[in-house]
Design an enzyme around this catalytic site. Structure first.
Site, PDB file in Angstrom:
ATOM      1  N   LEU A  44       0.797  -1.227   0.000  1.00 59.38           N
ATOM      2  CA  LEU A  44       0.000   0.000   0.000  1.00 59.38           C
ATOM      3  C   LEU A  44       0.833   1.282   0.000  1.00 59.38           C
ATOM      4  CD1 LEU A  44      -2.800  -1.117   2.507  1.00 59.38           C
ATOM      5  CD2 LEU A  44      -2.670  -1.509   0.040  1.00 59.38           C
ATOM      6  N   CYS A  45       2.170   1.177  -0.016  1.00 60.13           N
ATOM      7  CA  CYS A  45       3.004   2.381  -0.140  1.00 60.13           C
ATOM      8  C   CYS A  45       3.011   2.846  -1.585  1.00 60.13           C
ATOM      9  CB  CYS A  45       4.442   2.096   0.292  1.00 60.13           C
ATOM     10  SG  CYS A  45       4.705   2.166   2.057  1.00 60.13           S
ATOM     11  N   MET A  49       8.041   6.075   5.639  1.00 63.32           N
ATOM     12  CA  MET A  49       8.331   4.661   5.397  1.00 63.32           C
ATOM     13  C   MET A  49       9.665   4.487   4.685  1.00 63.32           C
ATOM     14  SD  MET A  49       6.005   3.221   7.002  1.00 63.32           S
ATOM     15  CE  MET A  49       6.662   1.618   6.637  1.00 63.32           C
ATOM     16  N   GLU A  50      10.007   5.422   3.815  1.00 63.72           N
ATOM     17  CA  GLU A  50      11.288   5.343   3.116  1.00 63.72           C
ATOM     18  C   GLU A  50      12.455   5.534   4.086  1.00 63.72           C
ATOM     19  OE1 GLU A  50       8.211   5.600   0.145  1.00 63.72           O
ATOM     20  OE2 GLU A  50       8.523   6.704   1.996  1.00 63.72           O
ATOM     21  N   ASP A  87      24.370  -8.552   8.929  1.00 67.77           N
ATOM     22  CA  ASP A  87      24.790  -9.578   7.973  1.00 67.77           C
ATOM     23  C   ASP A  87      26.299  -9.594   7.788  1.00 67.77           C
ATOM     24  OD1 ASP A  87      24.390 -11.595   5.866  1.00 67.77           O
ATOM     25  OD2 ASP A  87      25.066  -9.980   4.542  1.00 67.77           O
TER      26      ASP A  87
END
Length: 163
Positions: free
Chosen positions: A76-77, A114-115, A129
């Protein structure tokens, strides 16, 4: 707070918000997070001795790349034409670990929180990682939006006392 979730219809169905009638404004968001690790792991990263390479440089690039793909990762972005994404990754011996901050900017019809959050999250995941071979006990923590500017709702800053 409005008390309503913008991505839900009256029937409770998820949908993408129509931003077509919103004004185009400059919008920014800043998010932060941290990766807590053993002091020896931090020393190894800062000395440039990680087997996978320059942890900070790779995490910075990964965060920028992730911000540009947020709409592919988060349902939904809206896809946004980002005008800038910056990542700052700094050692914090008191943590011990690395603090990550991302700022995203767009001239658009919807915000970039959100970004910024995606950039921080992926940068932190990349740090994990690249150093997990020497420290599987690292902890990614405190990922949050610190501030946002622009748009109809105006500017917002996180309270000083925490979340």
């Amino acid at each position: 707070m409005t008390g309503e979730l913008s991505h839900l219809s009256r029937d409770g169905e998820a949908h993408m918000v129509d931003v077509g009638d919103k004004a185009v404004t400059r919008r920014t968001a800043r998010a932060t997070g941290a990766v807590r690790m053993a002091p020896a792991t931090l020393d190894l990263i800062l000395a440039g001795n990680a087997k996978k390479g320059d942890v900070v440089a790779v995490a910075r690039i990964a965060g920028i790349m992730a911000a540009k793909r947020t709409h592919e990762l988060i349902p939904l972005c809206h896809p946004l034409p980002l005008t800038q994404v910056t990542l700052e990754i700094a050692p914090d011996p008191a943590l011990p670990g690395l603090r990550v901050a991302a700022t995203a900017r767009v001239d658009g019809r919807t915000g970039v929180e959100m970004e910024a959050l995606t950039a921080v999250s992926v940068a932190c995941l990349t740090i994990y990682d690249m150093a997990k071979a020497v420290d599987r006990g690292m902890v990614i923590e405190a990922v949050k939006v610190e501030e946002k500017t622009g748009g109809r709702s105006g500017d917002w800053h996180a309270p000083e006392h925490g979340p």
